[in-house]
Design a protein around this motif. Sequence first.
Motif, PDB file in Angstrom:
ATOM      1  N   GLN A  77      20.603 -12.359  12.804  1.00 56.44           N
ATOM      2  CA  GLN A  77      19.213 -11.231  14.040  1.00 56.44           C
ATOM      3  C   GLN A  77      19.546 -10.543  13.281  1.00 56.44           C
ATOM      4  N   ASP A  78      20.111  -9.855  12.568  1.00 54.03           N
ATOM      5  CA  ASP A  78      20.456  -8.592  11.154  1.00 54.03           C
ATOM      6  C   ASP A  78      19.206  -9.198  10.215  1.00 54.03           C
ATOM      7  N   GLN A  79      19.531 -10.105   9.745  1.00 57.08           N
ATOM      8  CA  GLN A  79      18.758 -10.587   8.871  1.00 57.08           C
ATOM      9  C   GLN A  79      17.468 -11.304   8.877  1.00 57.08           C
ATOM     10  N   LEU A  80      16.912 -11.080  10.574  1.00 56.67           N
ATOM     11  CA  LEU A  80      15.315 -11.286  10.948  1.00 56.67           C
ATOM     12  C   LEU A  80      15.107 -10.080  11.578  1.00 56.67           C
ATOM     13  N   MET A  81      15.343  -8.820  11.531  1.00 57.01           N
ATOM     14  CA  MET A  81      15.169  -7.438  11.985  1.00 57.01           C
ATOM     15  C   MET A  81      14.792  -7.397  10.884  1.00 57.01           C
ATOM     16  N   THR A  82      15.846  -7.447   9.830  1.00 60.69           N
ATOM     17  CA  THR A  82      14.922  -6.753   8.438  1.00 60.69           C
ATOM     18  C   THR A  82      13.994  -7.600   8.079  1.00 60.69           C
ATOM     19  N   THR A  83      13.597  -8.911   7.818  1.00 62.59           N
ATOM     20  CA  THR A  83      13.333  -9.433   7.182  1.00 62.59           C
ATOM     21  C   THR A  83      11.254  -9.240   8.023  1.00 62.59           C
ATOM     22  N   ILE A  84      11.598  -8.928   9.199  1.00 62.82           N
ATOM     23  CA  ILE A  84      10.361  -8.352   9.150  1.00 62.82           C
ATOM     24  C   ILE A  84       9.921  -6.805   9.153  1.00 62.82           C
ATOM     25  N   SER A  85      11.263  -6.158   9.678  1.00 61.17           N
ATOM     26  CA  SER A  85      10.453  -4.528   8.279  1.00 61.17           C
ATOM     27  C   SER A  85      10.004  -4.825   6.989  1.00 61.17           C
ATOM     28  N   GLU A  86      10.371  -5.453   6.455  1.00 63.26           N
ATOM     29  CA  GLU A  86      10.623  -5.887   4.929  1.00 63.26           C
ATOM     30  C   GLU A  86       9.328  -6.222   5.124  1.00 63.26           C
ATOM     31  N   LYS A  87       8.584  -7.529   5.845  1.00 60.70           N
ATOM     32  CA  LYS A  87       7.443  -7.884   5.886  1.00 60.70           C
ATOM     33  C   LYS A  87       6.409  -6.336   5.783  1.00 60.70           C
ATOM     34  N   ASN A  88       6.276  -5.758   7.170  1.00 62.48           N
ATOM     35  CA  ASN A  88       5.407  -4.879   7.010  1.00 62.48           C
ATOM     36  C   ASN A  88       5.377  -3.811   5.776  1.00 62.48           C
ATOM     37  N   LEU A  89       6.880  -3.085   5.272  1.00 60.78           N
ATOM     38  CA  LEU A  89       6.731  -2.013   3.932  1.00 60.78           C
ATOM     39  C   LEU A  89       5.632  -2.855   3.217  1.00 60.78           C
ATOM     40  N   ILE A  90       5.979  -4.403   2.729  1.00 61.39           N
ATOM     41  CA  ILE A  90       5.444  -5.029   1.777  1.00 61.39           C
ATOM     42  C   ILE A  90       4.002  -5.308   1.974  1.00 61.39           C
ATOM     43  N   THR A  91       3.760  -5.476   3.068  1.00 61.95           N
ATOM     44  CA  THR A  91       2.231  -5.746   3.858  1.00 61.95           C
ATOM     45  C   THR A  91       1.393  -4.075   2.721  1.00 61.95           C
ATOM     46  N   GLU A  92       1.947  -3.332   3.520  1.00 66.76           N
ATOM     47  CA  GLU A  92       1.484  -1.255   2.949  1.00 66.76           C
ATOM     48  C   GLU A  92       1.929  -1.431   1.285  1.00 66.76           C
ATOM     49  N   MET A  93       2.549  -1.914   0.924  1.00 67.91           N
ATOM     50  CA  MET A  93       2.767  -1.808  -0.799  1.00 67.91           C
ATOM     51  C   MET A  93       1.919  -2.916  -0.910  1.00 67.91           C
ATOM     52  N   ILE A  94       2.034  -4.264  -0.588  1.00 72.11           N
ATOM     53  CA  ILE A  94       0.188  -4.734  -1.238  1.00 72.11           C
ATOM     54  C   ILE A  94      -1.019  -4.322  -1.013  1.00 72.11           C
ATOM     55  N   GLU A  95      -1.093  -3.523  -0.552  1.00 73.81           N
ATOM     56  CA  GLU A  95      -2.225  -2.553  -0.296  1.00 73.81           C
ATOM     57  C   GLU A  95      -2.522  -1.723  -0.288  1.00 73.81           C
ATOM     58  N   MET A  96      -1.442  -1.258  -1.425  1.00 67.91           N
ATOM     59  CA  MET A  96      -1.561   0.332  -1.935  1.00 67.91           C
ATOM     60  C   MET A  96      -1.922  -0.235  -2.558  1.00 67.91           C
ATOM     61  N   THR A  97      -0.873  -0.783  -3.418  1.00 66.69           N
ATOM     62  CA  THR A  97      -1.434  -1.781  -4.643  1.00 66.69           C
ATOM     63  C   THR A  97      -3.022  -1.959  -5.106  1.00 66.69           C
ATOM     64  N   LYS A  98      -3.502  -2.707  -3.364  1.00 62.37           N
ATOM     65  CA  LYS A  98      -4.696  -3.475  -4.394  1.00 62.37           C
ATOM     66  C   LYS A  98      -5.594  -1.601  -4.347  1.00 62.37           C
ATOM     67  N   SER A  99      -5.531  -0.994  -3.862  1.00 60.51           N
ATOM     68  CA  SER A  99      -6.183   0.626  -3.829  1.00 60.51           C
ATOM     69  C   SER A  99      -6.025   1.472  -5.329  1.00 60.51           C
ATOM     70  N   ILE A 100      -5.472   1.165  -5.142  1.00 61.27           N
ATOM     71  CA  ILE A 100      -4.396   2.033  -6.421  1.00 61.27           C
ATOM     72  C   ILE A 100      -5.748   1.218  -7.782  1.00 61.27           C
ATOM     73  N   ASN A 101      -5.318  -0.043  -7.955  1.00 64.14           N
ATOM     74  CA  ASN A 101      -6.026  -1.320  -9.597  1.00 64.14           C
ATOM     75  C   ASN A 101      -7.602  -0.665  -8.811  1.00 64.14           C
ATOM     76  N   ALA A 102      -8.173  -0.526  -7.149  1.00 64.88           N
ATOM     77  CA  ALA A 102      -9.113  -0.566  -7.807  1.00 64.88           C
ATOM     78  C   ALA A 102      -9.638   0.701  -7.505  1.00 64.88           C
ATOM     79  N   LEU A 103      -9.237   1.967  -7.059  1.00 61.07           N
ATOM     80  CA  LEU A 103      -9.386   2.972  -8.613  1.00 61.07           C
ATOM     81  C   LEU A 103      -9.673   3.122  -9.626  1.00 61.07           C
ATOM     82  N   SER A 104      -8.443   2.075 -10.570  1.00 56.44           N
ATOM     83  CA  SER A 104      -8.631   2.355 -11.663  1.00 56.44           C
ATOM     84  C   SER A 104      -9.271   1.814 -12.245  1.00 56.44           C
ATOM     85  N   ASN A 105     -10.070   1.025 -11.462  1.00 56.22           N
ATOM     86  CA  ASN A 105     -11.055   0.068 -12.029  1.00 56.22           C
ATOM     87  C   ASN A 105     -12.748   0.592 -12.416  1.00 56.22           C
ATOM     88  N   LYS A 106     -12.143   1.492 -11.688  1.00 56.16           N
ATOM     89  CA  LYS A 106     -13.871   2.811 -11.888  1.00 56.16           C
ATOM     90  C   LYS A 106     -14.213   2.573 -13.089  1.00 56.16           C
TER      91      LYS A 106
END
Length: 106
Positions: A77-106
């Motif tokens: 149960q702990d592994q599943l809950m942690t994985t879901i939380s990490e997935k949400n956080l990593i998804t946000e990190m990916i979006e932030m990475t995309k935004s940062i790279n888009a800004l630096s390529n301007k």
Amino acid sequence: MDIEQIIMNIIIYSGDARSYMYEALGKAREGKYDEIDELIGKANNAIGEAHNIQTSMLQKEAEGEALKVSILFVHAQDQLMTTISEKNLITEMIEMTKSINALSNK
């Protein structure tokens, strides 16, 4: 299938999902955005499988079937809950990475 194997499947699917998400984050850092969606899809599928197993167990207990609660089950149960939380956080990190790279390529 015995209860220990059912519980191990939750752990395995959760671990697979976590691996896919960290691989997707690595692809984001490399700028390989075209490979990310497939990895997130695989992570979502693995989480879905783990969640289906968990839901099935909850339904059995709700129907009156006594389930053995063990440290292994708590760990799953702990592994599943942690994985879901990490997935949400990593998804946000990916979006932030995309935004940062888009800004630096301007």
